[in-house]
Design a protein around this motif. Structure first.
Motif: not given
Length: 379
Positions: A323-352
């Motif tokens: 379950p913790r693996l699933e949560a970590a993958l969901e966090h990366c998918s929702k916060r960092y993956v950029d659906p417009a490009t297929g890439g990943w965001h490089e840096h987020l603030g604490r507020d996301g």
């Protein structure tokens, strides 16, 4: 992105890596660009980096291993040709740190971090393609590190030398040595008679005796010449992502038959990073201090992927950790993956919120290594 092999593989070979093959190759002068902007246009810096070429060589080699099309082999060959033609120091051996965009050597410093990645990328390219020249260069790189960069007094290797291998002043650092361990484990996998595993064991002993707090698992980053923590904030800083990264390396060291029981050390490093490095939203801080107090609360991409990789390795042996693996993958998918490009965001603030719109080529390696471990436990 879901925790299935089909979803993970599709992201790598149909989205992320083809995007970098389309936009991250310098078609005019050769080699790889350092980063892309929000519109996927290259943003030239006036120089090209050894680390970028070594990491992208690995990433595109893994695409080939995952069954990607001819584009992956072409992207691999494109970068390998530039790497070997322009980054190799024909006068003194080893690899220069940067070149101009057209390949003229620029910074000829021998940097341990970058040399380690050259060794890693070449060893992994040989593992996937069986190219003999890549193995030859990997072996020659290690021979030069042993002969010219080893620091015999306090242990480890010099972090930086001149082009002709004279040691340069500066702090002692654990991070280049960590990536040298990574490279040594890769080389051992393709050349087990070369002594790379014993070399890794000596560095892991420094991790146990000098770099990591034996009680708390706090991993220091910067040291003086005797491997004592540096003065000031530099000696107090802990990057939680490196704790997760070392956890994975120690697991791999054990799988390869490395000497000694390093499981308690691995668990201490993971434990400190988990207790003090993870925010309430599941994101990993850039930096905390040795007591666990957050210092830099922004959240770069790479610590998230190292956390994800460590969770995958835990789930492989502990079903209750899934379950913790699933949560970590969901966090990366929702916060960092950029659906417009297929890439990943490089840096987020604490507020996301996204801090940087650029996508760094160096981060592709982190995504590929992490999802490679997740693939093993998917479905």
């Amino acid at each position: 992105m879901r925790l299935t092999q089909a979803s993970l593989r599709a992201h790598l070979v149909d989205e992320l890596l083809p995007m970098w093959a389309r936009h991250g190759l310098d078609r005019a002068q050769g080699g790889y660009w350092n980063r892309l902007d929000a519109r996927l246009a290259p943003t030239p810096d006036g120089y090209k980096r050894l680390v970028v070429h070594a990491r992208q060589l690995y990433a595109f080699s893994r695409a080939q291993e995952l069954g990607a099309g001819a584009w992956a082999a072409e992207a691999t060959a494109h970068g390998l040709e530039f790497l070997t033609r322009h980054f190799w120091d024909a006068s003194h051996g080893g690899w220069v740190l940067t070149t101009t965009d057209d390949g003229t050597p620029l910074d000829r410093t021998k940097d341990l971090y970058a040399q380690a990645f050259a060794l890693f990328g070449l060893a992994e390219h040989h593992r996937v393609t069986r190219a003999p020249e890549s193995l030859r260069l990997a072996r020659e790189t290690l021979a030069l590190l042993r002969a010219r960069m080893r620091e015999p007094r306090a242990g480890g290797f010099h972090e930086r030398t001149s082009d002709d291998w004279r040691p340069l002043p500066g702090p002692r650092l654990q991070n280049p040595h960590m990536h040298l361990v990574e490279a040594l484990l890769s080389l051992h996998g393709v050349a087990p008679a070369d002594g790379a595993l014993d070399e890794a064991a000596a560095l892991i002993e420094l991790l146990a005796s000098r770099w990591a707090d034996p009680k708390t698992g706090a991993l220091c980053e910067s040291f003086d010449a005797r491997w004592q923590p540096a003065a000031g904030e530099a000696g107090q800083a802990v990057e939680p992502g490196h704790g997760f990264e070392w956890y994975a390396l120690l697991r791999r060291f054990a799988e390869l038959g490395g000497a000694g029981d390093r499981a308690p050390l691995a668990e201490r490093l993971f434990g400190f990073a988990e207790r003090h490095g993870i925010d309430a939203d599941g994101g990993v801080f850039d930096r905390v201090d040795r007591s666990g107090r957050p210092l830099h609360t922004r959240k770069r991409l790479w610590p998230q992927t190292e956390h994800l990789k460590a969770r995958a390795l835990q789930a492989a042996v502990r079903p209750a950790a899934r379950p913790r693996l699933e949560a970590a993958l969901e966090h990366c998918s929702k916060r960092y993956v950029d659906p417009a490009t297929g890439g990943w965001h490089e840096h987020l603030g604490r507020d996301g919120r996204v801090v940087s719109e650029a996508q760094n080529a160096t981060s592709v390696y982190h995504v590929v290594t992490a999802l490679g471990e997740v693939l093993k436990v998917a479905d």
